[in-house]
Enzyme design. Sequence first.
Site, mmCIF file in Angstrom:
data_model
loop_
_atom_site.group_PDB
_atom_site.id
_atom_site.type_symbol
_atom_site.label_atom_id
_atom_site.label_comp_id
_atom_site.label_asym_id
_atom_site.label_seq_id
_atom_site.Cartn_x
_atom_site.Cartn_y
_atom_site.Cartn_z
ATOM 1 N N GLU A 76 1.046 -1.913 -0.154
ATOM 2 C CA GLU A 76 -0.075 -0.560 -0.193
ATOM 3 C C GLU A 76 0.535 1.384 -0.151
ATOM 4 O OE1 GLU A 76 -3.148 -0.177 -0.680
ATOM 5 O OE2 GLU A 76 -3.314 1.702 -0.455
ATOM 6 N N ASP A 77 2.147 1.266 0.167
ATOM 7 C CA ASP A 77 2.179 1.899 0.776
ATOM 8 C C ASP A 77 4.021 2.574 0.310
ATOM 9 O OD1 ASP A 77 1.106 3.247 2.771
ATOM 10 O OD2 ASP A 77 1.360 2.850 4.268
#
Length: 716
Positions: A76-77
Site C-alpha cells: 500500500e505505502d
Amino acid sequence: MLRQYELVEKVRDYDTSADEDALNRAYVFSMMAHGHQTRESGDPYFSHPVEVAGILADMRLDGASIITGLLHDTVEDTDATLEGIEEQFGPEVGRLVDGVTKLSRLELQSENTKQAENFRKLLLAMSEDIRVLLVKLADRLHNMRTLHHVAKPEKRVRTASETMEIYAPLAERIGMQALKDELEDLAFIELNPTARASVVERLRYLREEGGDMITRIVERLQKTLAEAGIEAEVIGREKRPYSIWRTMQRKNVGFEQLSDIVAFRVVVDTIPRCYETLGVVHGTWPTVPGRFKDYISTPKPNGYRSIHTTVYGPEHQRLEIQIRTREMHEIAEFGVAAHWSYKSGDPTSAVRDGRQYRWVRELLEILEHAAGPEEFLEHTKLEMFQDQVFCFSPRGDIIALPRGATPVDFAYAVHTDVGDTCVGAKINGQIKPLRTILENGDQVEIVRSNVAAPSPTWEQFVVTGKARSRIRRFVRGKERDEYIQLGKAIVERAFVQAGFESTRKAIRRACEVLGEKTPDDLFAAVGDGRITGTAAVGAVYPEAVEGKPGKGKATRGKKDGGSAGDHAIPIRGLIPGMAVHFANCCHPLPGDRIVGIVTTGKGVTIHTIDCDMLQQFEATPERWIDVAWTVDGETAELHVGRIHVTVSNEPGTLGTMSTLIARNNGNISNLKITNRSTDFFDMVIDVEVRDVKHLTNVIAALRANPSVNSVERSRL
Ligand code: MN
C-alpha cells in the site's frame, strides 16, 4: 523497537521449525521498502510493521503470519508489489499480504455509512483465512497504542469508535480476551477520558487503602491449595478501567468490592484438578450464591472454558476466582491464535474445525439476506453485546442463543428450513407458545408443518439476526405481492362498478396519469391505500367519477341487508398482518358479514359490518371496500373470537370451562378476569376458532353448563 535478531529469537522460542532465513529477509525487505518514511510520532515508519510482527509473535503465530506482519504495509505505502513479495516469500505469504492490504484500503475510505460494508468485507476476507484478521487486529492494536501521536482529534475519535464497535467485538468473538480488553481500554481513553480518569483515580484509592491486599490473597490462596496437595499458579490481575466501567454501568452502581476490580485465576494442570481446586476453595470459604458457572463442561461459543466462582475470602471480601488448565488459560488469553500452539500442521484446519466458528458462517448468511449495511450492522451489534443462553435439541446438541431468544430463534439456529416451517414448540416436553423466552438448559423440540410460512408477527419477538433477517426478507417479498393482489382486485372492481372494463390499455393509461411505472406499481399503491380504486378509474375516465366521491363505496350491511355484493373482494389467501388486518375491536370471523377500511400505507382492516368503530369512517366513504370471505374448502387458518363469560365462583369452574372449550376444538389464546365478586366471575376469553359456526358451537357448549351464567360474543 524490536531488533532483527530479537524478533527471530522470539519466534524460534515457540516455533523451532520457523523459517529463520525467510524471517530475516522479510525484516530487511520491509526496512528497505519503508526507507526514510516516518510516522506522526516522528519514529521511522518501519518501527510499525516490526511492532506488529512482535505482537503476532506474542500471540505465538506461525512464521507466515509474522512475515505478513512485517510486510503488511509495503504494497500500500511503498514501491513494493504483490508479485515481488510472492516471488520472494511464496504464494501463502502473498495471499495473506494481499488480504491485509485489501482490508487497509477499505479502512482508508471508511466513512460512517461505509463502516458496515467494510465490516462485511472484513468478515468475508477472514472467512478465507483467519490469519488475515489476526494480522489486521495486531495492526489495529499497535495503531491504538500509538493513537495519541495522531494530531487530528476527529481522526483519533473515528479510529477509537471503529475499534470499540468493530475490532474489539471481533477480537472477543474469536476468543482473544486480552486483545479485546486492551483495544477497548485504549479506545476508552479517547472516547471518554473523564470517565476513565475517575475509574483510574478510584482504583488508585482502593489500592492505597487495601495495602498489598492482592499479593496477600494470592499467597493465601496458593498456601491453602498447597496444603491440599494441589500445585497451582495463582494470578491476581486488576481488571482494565473500561471493563470496570462497563460493570458499573451494568449494575448501575459504583465499585467498592474487590471482586469488581480484581479477578483471581488459578491455573492447574488437568481438568480433574480444576474440580478438585473448586472443592478446596468452596470447602475453605463461604460461596456467594448464584455466581458459580461451569464453562468447562459447557464452553462459551467462542471456545472459552473455565470454572467461575465467587467466595467470601480470607479478609471477608468477595473474591472472583477463575479456575482453568494451562491450555484453557492460553485459549482464554489468545483465543483462536492459541490453536497454533497446540495444533501443528495445516493452520487453516483450526479455522474450519467445527462449530466454534459457526458464527462466521451465520454472519455471512445474514449478509446475503440483509437489505443494506445498516440493517446488517444492527443485527451483528445486537448479537455481539448480548449474553447467551444454551439450549438443547432433542438429540442433545447444544444451541447457543442470545439471552431473550425464543423457540423461533432456536428453530432458525438449527436450520433455515426448520425456522420457516415451525408452528409450535415443546420446551422440556411441554407445548409452549413460540414467543416463550428460552432459559439455560431448556430442551427444545420444534413442531413443524409443511404448509406453514414465517409469520410477520414473529419479528416482534425474535432476537437473533438470523431469524429476523429471514422473517423480514420473507415479509418484504410477500408484502408487496399481497398489496399487488389486493390492489388489483380493488382496481378491477372499481372499473366494473363504474361501468367500464379494466383493460390492459386502461390500466396503462391510469399508470401514466398517476405516475406509476408499471401496473404492479399501481396495484401495490392501491393495495396499501396510497391511491383509491376510484382514483384509478378517474385517471382514465375523469367524467365517470366527477362529483361522485361516494362512487365505489362499499355496500353497507345496515342499508341493503348485508349481502356481500358481487363486487366483493375475496380475502382468502391473504396473510393477516400484511395487506389485510383483522380489527381488534370486533374480531371478525369467517361467516361474519364484513367490510374493509383502507388505511394509507397499511392496507385493509376488516371489521364486522355491525362494528361500532365503523361510525368514525362514515365521512370517508372512499376508504370503504367490499370484502367477502371465500368459503370454498378448508381454511387452515384459525381466527381469534372474543367472548364475555359470567360464571359462578365455585371451585373448578375455570377448569370445566377450559375443558369444554378444548372438547369443542377451540383453543384459548388469552383469558382475562375483568370482575370478581364473591359469587360471580366476569371474564373475557379469546378463543381460536375456524369460523363463526365454530365459535357458536363453543358458546352453545358453555351455555349448556350449569355453572355458566351467561356467554356473549364480544363486539368491543
Ligand atoms: Mn499498518
